[in-house]
Scaffold this active site. Structure first.
Site: not given
Length: 466
Positions: A159, A231, A331, A355
């Site tokens: 972002y 992640k 995930d 998000d």
């Protein structure tokens, strides 16, 4: 400061902050942006709910003085500016504000008005509570298990908008430099000649202040579990670092109040078998211990010894009363928050993960129409509470859409201000209206026996059920 287009209410006073705590007068001035498209409808419904809750809770002793400030299409038409400077100055001066949904200008200029406001005020926490209201249609079997709060880092990650468009001079210059300076990394690109490039910054400072705020909130609100979502198995030096820095700030600054998941295994093993050796404890928490190198084995034994050193404050089951800090791969968290929702409580995430996750969780409990949100700087006290959905221009001025997202964002705002009695009344009103099946079209079409009402009428129903 003096404002040109903003009218400051004469009867109100500013919210301030002292020693890290908000100082809220009984007559606070609250800046608001009504929003674009359906924002006009949902603001009119929501502000009546806010005022009714404050009046009912405090019998006239407290009152919000609303001050309109401008962002989006309205100031563009009036002043030829999507985000006037004095709007940002008003949010800075008055600390706490609320806004409806804003459109994103097409073409050049500001990428996103919402992102621009977050950056201008350094609102580094995007806080998104997700909870179920009985009676709301849901695609999952047990939506009542969902009661989570997401703390999404708001200023870093993708972002930041550091991108080089494919085919531009900037893109070519960057790739020439990249190839010359870091040839091994450049070679990882499968199609470098046609690749656009983005940069993903994740810092220790940004991570630590986000996780610190999440832990403090979790402790203050007697939550049980904080999950670091990352992640890091793939992006080891950004998202992996987010995980490591998150654990680091937890252990350094909240040692007596928290316990990590691996520490619970170590302490639990010792409680089951007081004579268990350090090496055997290490083998129990890491089944691959015997196949590790001597250095790796030494690292695991050191971890065991450090956990056992907590025995005076955490041993003999005392760790069970602590805030549990664990981490989850990004995930798998989408699966587990559906199949094991009760194992999640507060989630701290980098920007992009948060998000995706906040919207996915909202789908379990009724959708974006009743999903509240806030952007907060817990250091300065600045906060903007907002509807989390889009502007839905085709429904603009039809008095049709669900105002629940903004209503519940206002509930968050009142709670942030310390006006918990008024906040509780809004929750009670929402629960009552939904249980009575008096709802807007988005919920009515999925509920048997519902009474479909207009946006304004849903606001009336919430007030009636307070």
């Amino acid at each position: 400061m003096a404002y040109k287009n903003v009218k400051v209410p004469a009867g109100g006073a500013k919210i301030s902050i002292k020693d890290g705590k908000l100082q809220v007068p009984n007559n606070p001035i609250i800046p608001f942006v009504e929003g674009d498209g359906t924002g006009r409808d949902i603001w009119r419904a929501s502000v009546r709910v806010f005022d009714a809750a404050v009046e009912k809770a405090y019998g006239g002793k407290r009152k919000i003085h609303w001050m309109e400030v401008y962002a989006g299409e309205k100031p563009f038409k009036l002043f030829n500016s999507w985000l006037p400077d004095e709007t940002i100055e008003a949010f800075k001066e008055f600390l706490v504000g609320i806004k409806g949904p804003l459109t994103t200008p097409i073409g050049g200029g500001i990428r996103s008005l919402n992102v621009a406001l977050r950056k201008a005020l350094d609102l580094y926490v995007c806080q998104r509570p997700v909870r179920y209201f009985i009676g709301v249609p849901s695609p999952v079997k047990h939506p009542e298990y969902v009661d989570m709060v997401i703390f999404r880092e708001n200023t870093e990650d993708i972002y930041t908008g550091i991108e080089f468009r494919q085919g531009t001079d900037e893109n070519e210059k960057f790739k020439v430099w990249f190839k010359k300076t870091y040839p091994k990394e450049y070679a990882k690109m499968r199609f470098p000649d046609t690749a656009a490039i983005g940069i993903k910054p994740v810092s220790s400072e940004g991570t630590e202040r986000l996780v610190r705020a999440a832990i403090r909130w979790a402790l203050d609100n007697k939550r049980k579990i904080l999950s670091l979502v990352h992640k890091g198995n793939i992006m080891k030096f950004t998202e992996g670092a987010f995980k490591d820095w998150g654990y680091g700030v937890a252990k350094r600054e909240f040692r007596n109040d928290i316990v990590t998941e691996r520490e619970t295994w170590i302490l639990g093993n010792k409680e089951k078998n007081p004579n268990l050796s350090v090496a055997d404890n290490a083998k129990a928490i890491d089944p691959g211990y015997d196949m590790m190198s001597p250095d790796q084995q030494a690292s695991i034994r050191k971890e065991v010894e450090e956990a056992l050193a907590l025995w005076p404050t955490h041993g003999d089951g005392k760790w069970k009363a602590k805030l549990l800090i664990k981490d989850t791969i990004a995930d798998i968290v989408f699966q587990q928050t559906i199949t094991r929702a009760r194992e999640f409580d507060v989630l701290a995430t980098p920007n992009l993960n948060g998000d995706y996750l906040s919207d996915a969780l909202a789908a379990q409990v009724g959708g974006m129409g009743i999903a509240p949100g806030a952007n907060i700087n817990y250091l300065t006290g600045h906060a903007i509470f907002e509807a989390t959905h889009g502007t839905a221009p085709k429904y603009a001025d039809l008095d049709k859409v669900n105002p629940g997202s903004l209503i519940l964002s206002g509930e968050m705002m009142l709670r942030y201000m310390g006006w918990t009695e008024a906040a509780d009344l809004i929750v009670k009103g929402m629960e009552g209206a939904i249980n009575a099946k008096v709802v807007t079209y988005d919920l009515a079409r999925m509920m048997d026996g519902a009474t479909e009402v207009k946006c304004s009428e849903f606001g009336d129903a919430v007030i009636e059920h307070m």
